[in-house]
Write a protein that holds these residues in place. Structure first.
Motif, mmCIF file in Angstrom:
data_model
loop_
_atom_site.group_PDB
_atom_site.id
_atom_site.type_symbol
_atom_site.label_atom_id
_atom_site.label_comp_id
_atom_site.label_asym_id
_atom_site.label_seq_id
_atom_site.Cartn_x
_atom_site.Cartn_y
_atom_site.Cartn_z
ATOM 1 N N UNK A 66 0.832 -1.211 0.000
ATOM 2 C CA UNK A 66 0.000 0.000 0.000
ATOM 3 C C UNK A 66 0.859 1.249 0.000
ATOM 4 N N UNK A 67 1.905 1.227 0.822
ATOM 5 C CA UNK A 67 2.813 2.375 0.904
ATOM 6 C C UNK A 67 3.532 2.589 -0.431
ATOM 7 N N UNK A 68 4.051 1.512 -1.004
ATOM 8 C CA UNK A 68 4.784 1.599 -2.257
ATOM 9 C C UNK A 68 3.865 1.987 -3.415
ATOM 10 N N UNK A 69 2.687 1.417 -3.440
ATOM 11 C CA UNK A 69 1.744 1.654 -4.540
ATOM 12 C C UNK A 69 1.233 3.097 -4.560
ATOM 13 N N UNK A 70 1.310 3.783 -3.430
ATOM 14 C CA UNK A 70 0.847 5.175 -3.367
ATOM 15 C C UNK A 70 1.829 6.133 -4.039
ATOM 16 N N UNK A 71 3.025 5.653 -4.361
ATOM 17 C CA UNK A 71 4.048 6.484 -5.004
ATOM 18 C C UNK A 71 3.909 6.303 -6.512
ATOM 19 N N UNK A 72 3.592 7.374 -7.201
ATOM 20 C CA UNK A 72 3.368 7.273 -8.644
ATOM 21 C C UNK A 72 4.547 7.787 -9.468
ATOM 22 N N UNK A 73 5.377 8.618 -8.898
ATOM 23 C CA UNK A 73 6.530 9.193 -9.578
ATOM 24 C C UNK A 73 7.659 8.148 -9.600
ATOM 25 N N UNK A 74 8.157 7.818 -10.789
ATOM 26 C CA UNK A 74 9.168 6.756 -10.886
ATOM 27 C C UNK A 74 10.454 7.067 -10.124
ATOM 28 N N UNK A 75 11.015 8.276 -10.206
ATOM 29 C CA UNK A 75 12.212 8.543 -9.386
ATOM 30 C C UNK A 75 11.931 8.399 -7.888
ATOM 31 N N UNK A 76 10.741 8.772 -7.449
ATOM 32 C CA UNK A 76 10.393 8.608 -6.031
ATOM 33 C C UNK A 76 10.266 7.131 -5.677
ATOM 34 N N UNK A 77 9.772 6.329 -6.605
ATOM 35 C CA UNK A 77 9.698 4.875 -6.373
ATOM 36 C C UNK A 77 11.104 4.302 -6.226
ATOM 37 N N UNK A 78 12.008 4.732 -7.106
ATOM 38 C CA UNK A 78 13.392 4.254 -7.031
ATOM 39 C C UNK A 78 14.022 4.666 -5.703
ATOM 40 N N UNK A 79 13.744 5.880 -5.266
ATOM 41 C CA UNK A 79 14.269 6.364 -3.984
ATOM 42 C C UNK A 79 13.724 5.519 -2.828
ATOM 43 N N UNK A 80 12.423 5.195 -2.862
ATOM 44 C CA UNK A 80 11.801 4.353 -1.827
ATOM 45 C C UNK A 80 12.488 2.986 -1.799
ATOM 46 N N UNK A 81 12.710 2.418 -2.972
ATOM 47 C CA UNK A 81 13.361 1.110 -3.058
ATOM 48 C C UNK A 81 14.773 1.167 -2.481
ATOM 49 N N UNK A 82 15.521 2.198 -2.833
ATOM 50 C CA UNK A 82 16.892 2.324 -2.308
ATOM 51 C C UNK A 82 16.890 2.550 -0.795
ATOM 52 N N UNK A 83 15.967 3.368 -0.312
ATOM 53 C CA UNK A 83 15.877 3.637 1.126
ATOM 54 C C UNK A 83 15.651 2.342 1.909
ATOM 55 N N UNK A 84 14.888 1.426 1.327
ATOM 56 C CA UNK A 84 14.581 0.157 2.001
ATOM 57 C C UNK A 84 15.512 -0.973 1.565
ATOM 58 N N UNK A 85 16.668 -0.578 1.025
ATOM 59 C CA UNK A 85 17.724 -1.533 0.651
ATOM 60 C C UNK A 85 17.276 -2.554 -0.389
ATOM 61 N N UNK A 86 16.463 -2.112 -1.304
ATOM 62 C CA UNK A 86 16.013 -2.952 -2.407
ATOM 63 C C UNK A 86 16.661 -2.440 -3.695
ATOM 64 N N UNK A 87 17.983 -2.297 -3.625
ATOM 65 C CA UNK A 87 18.744 -1.698 -4.720
ATOM 66 C C UNK A 87 18.597 -2.439 -6.044
ATOM 67 N N UNK A 88 18.480 -3.759 -6.005
ATOM 68 C CA UNK A 88 18.374 -4.509 -7.263
ATOM 69 C C UNK A 88 17.143 -4.066 -8.057
ATOM 70 N N UNK A 89 16.065 -3.714 -7.355
ATOM 71 C CA UNK A 89 14.857 -3.268 -8.044
ATOM 72 C C UNK A 89 14.987 -1.815 -8.490
ATOM 73 N N UNK A 90 15.651 -0.999 -7.681
ATOM 74 C CA UNK A 90 15.904 0.390 -8.080
ATOM 75 C C UNK A 90 16.822 0.420 -9.300
#
Length: 102
Positions: A66-90
């Protein structure tokens, strides 16, 4: 009728990709580690990725999804992924959309 068959086949491929992603992620939320209410969340919208590519699907619990899906801006999604140590997806997202590169 042919369109219906194609739609069914596409849905089956997407479901298989989500299952493969969950298996890869050992049936755990990649952000918090929960094992209940798991979702296969697409890292990017369909205009950026093919929806049946498991590399572009991250396993998240319903809360994190739900938290991730609320982010629609792609750079913000990449930032969320990196913040949560999901670098492979970013990184995967950055390969498809240069605005997401860090």
């Amino acid at each position: 009728r042919n369109r219906e068959a194609m739609s069914h086949a596409r849905t089956a491929r997407i479901r298989a990709a989500i299952r493969d992603a969950k298996l890869r992620d050992q049936w755990r939320c990649r952000r918090c580690g929960r094992i209940e209410h798991l979702c296969g969340s697409h890292v990017a919208p369909r205009n950026v990725q093919t929806p049946d590519d498991p590399a572009g699907i991250v396993t998240l619990c319903a809360y994190c999804d739900r938290e991730f899906d609320a982010i629609h801006d792609l750079p913000a999604r990449a930032e969320w992924l990196r913040f949560h140590r999901l670098d492979e997806f970013a990184d995967w997202l950055a390969e498809r959309d240069g605005r997401c590169a860090v």
